[in-house]
Design an enzyme around this catalytic site. Structure first.
Site, PDB file in Angstrom:
ATOM      1  CB  CYS A 134      30.309  33.795 -57.377  1.00  0.00           C
ATOM      2  SG  CYS A 134      30.491  34.371 -59.060  1.00  0.00           S
ATOM      3  CB  CYS A 400      41.211  66.471 -39.301  1.00  0.00           C
ATOM      4  SG  CYS A 400      42.018  67.391 -40.634  1.00  0.00           S
TER       5      CYS A 400
END
Ligand SMILES: Cc1cc2nc3c(=O)[nH]c(=O)nc-3n(C[C@H](O)[C@H](O)[C@H](O)COP(=O)(O)O)c2cc1C
Length: 453
Positions: A134, A400
């Site tokens: 957390c 790409c």
């Protein structure tokens, strides 16, 4: 039909789909309804000294028309008394003996760990998950990510839990750290039986520009919170993969972060997870999403000829390697399906402004000697349909993927393997051979040392 059941460090579950510790697992009633929908397990909302939450405490990132692409919270652990949670846990476990009930825990002192571990085991918990993740509120009190960010401290606290527990102990890791292997390996060394990740990522989700306060607004102020939802999935997958491929990590992993569909779950399992956990998607769409997840995963396994979910586990791990080991001779080129192209020119603009300008429209010439298998068809389609159908100069294309990423039409742009018969050669191979070494650079130094990796 494929067998979806799993055993996670000995914790049995009818399927790999668990609810993550969060608002959907706040009470026994919710967890029982979730089990009725098909969830195989649930990690109870973190237990500890009950806290006081703020109002408000959630923030959401919307992208285009899509709500909750990212989700942010400053909620703490349970705000309900421990006795109530324990009573409900016992009831749930008695009613659903075949489902996995895991108690998420967060306390500070050694004796508090001892007491709460005994209490949850006495009330039927099949396993523990230590919340070392957390990133807000609890870390200021020396718990949560304050433990998870310090592997030495994590090892000590995890060691206490392993000592006191008679059921498997999972360590829930924080992603708010440079190298996930450090806390992961520390947990293994402490004797933990499993890892779960990721908890939420430290974040500010946005700013209210009228009140000049970041979200979520709490009166005149706000604070950083924890980010989750679909946007964090790539980060979670990377961290899971890092752990799964490391030989020191020889304990099961429960994958968490942006999982909303069977496909997300399958990807986590393929990257080494034994179970998966879901929070934000359930907060968005409800417990019912698990029905599609079960059906989808089951169909997928059948299609792939896999008899059980265990057959899928880790299948993609060997293919996750370092950049230096990738084949530099492998080459793909974009190809446009001239019948599917709608002439939006997004690929053309993207390639022109952000890549090598190898995508063209009918009016553009093909330089002598270059290759463009779909050019003639694109010219014909442009004349037929009156839209600017594009084509790719494959000689220039570097493969790409940008055009296929921006194309709005599924299956319109595909990346075709044009490697030919070139042999595999990685950057590390080149360094080893002494080619591609920049004089005076780090690789020259490495080559001289004989250290190539
Ligand atoms: C509102 C909220 C409360 C949460 N509370 C807890 C908690 O009490 N204990 C815990 O370990 N994780 C908690 N989490 C983190 C989730 O269990 C999970 O790790 C994270 O949300 C990533 O998964 P997701 O992308 O499916 O939401 C909480 C998350 C949210 C959104």
């Amino acid at each position: 039909m494929a067998d979806l059941s799993i055993s996670f460090a000995g914790i049995k579950s009818p399927n790999p789909f668990w609810l993550a510790s969060a608002p959907p697992t706040n009470s026994g009633d919710q967890i029982m309804r979730a089990f009725d929908h098909g969830w195989g397990g649930a990690v109870w909302k973190t237990l500890g000294d009950p806290i006081v939450d703020t109002s408000s405490r959630f923030g959401s990132l919307d992208v285009g028309g899509q709500r909750m692409v990212g989700f942010n919270n400053i909620e703490l652990i349970t705000d309900r008394p421990l006795e109530v949670n324990l009573r409900e846990m016992k009831f749930v476990k008695n009613k659903y003996p075949k489902h996995a009930v895991i108690a998420s825990l967060m306390v500070e002192k050694r004796e508090d760990w001892r007491d709460i571990i005994k209490a949850v085991i006495d009330h039927g918990a099949d396993g523990l998950e230590l919340n070392f993740g957390c990133p807000h509120g609890m870390c200021e009190r020396g718990m949560g990510s304050a433990v998870g960010q310090e592997p030495d401290v994590l090892k000590v606290v995890a060691g206490w839990a392993v000592e006191y527990s008679t059921v498997p102990v999972l360590i829930k890791l924080t992603p708010n750290i440079g190298d996930i292997l450090e806390p992961g390996v520390a947990a293994v060394e402490a004797g933990a039986h499993g890892l779960s990740l990721i908890n939420t990522i430290k974040s500010i989700i946005g700013v209210d520009l009228d009140r000049m306060v970041p979200y979520p607004v709490v009166g005149k102020y706000s604070t950083n919170g924890g980010y989750c939802g679909p946007a964090v999935k790539p980060i979670a997958l990377h961290m899971v993969g890092q752990l799964a491929r490391d030989p020191r990590v020889n304990i099961p992993i429960s994958g968490i972060g942006g999982i909303a569909t069977w496909r997300d779950a399958a990807e986590f399992i393929a990257l080494g997870c034994t179970s998966v956990q879901v929070c934000a998607a359930v907060m968005h769409y409800g417990f019912r999403i698990v029905e599609d997840m079960i059906e989808g995963l089951s169909n997928f396994l059948d299609e792939k000829g896999m008899a059980s979910v265990n057959d899928l586990r880790g299948k993609a791990v060997p293919a996750y390697t370092e950049w230096g080991d990738l084949d530099l001779n492998y080459k793909v080129a974009a190809r446009v399906d001239t019948q599917k192209c709608i002439g939006c020119e997004l690929c053309y603009v993207a390639c022109r402004d952000s890549s090598v300008f190898c995508i063209h429209t009918a009016a553009d010439p093909l330089p002598h000697g270059h290759v463009a298998p779909t050019r003639d068809a694109a010219i014909a389609a442009t004349q037929d349909r009156g839209v600017h159908v594009t084509w790719v100069d494959e000689t220039e294309c570097t493969g790409c993927n940008l055009c296929s990423a921006v194309c709005p039409v599924p299956g319109c742009i595909t990346m075709v393997d044009v490697t030919g018969d070139k042999p595999f050669e990685s950057w590390n191979d080149r360094i080893e051979k002494g080619t591609n070494v920049t004089p005076g650079g780090i690789d020259e130094w490495r080559a001289k040392q004989g250290a190539t990796r």
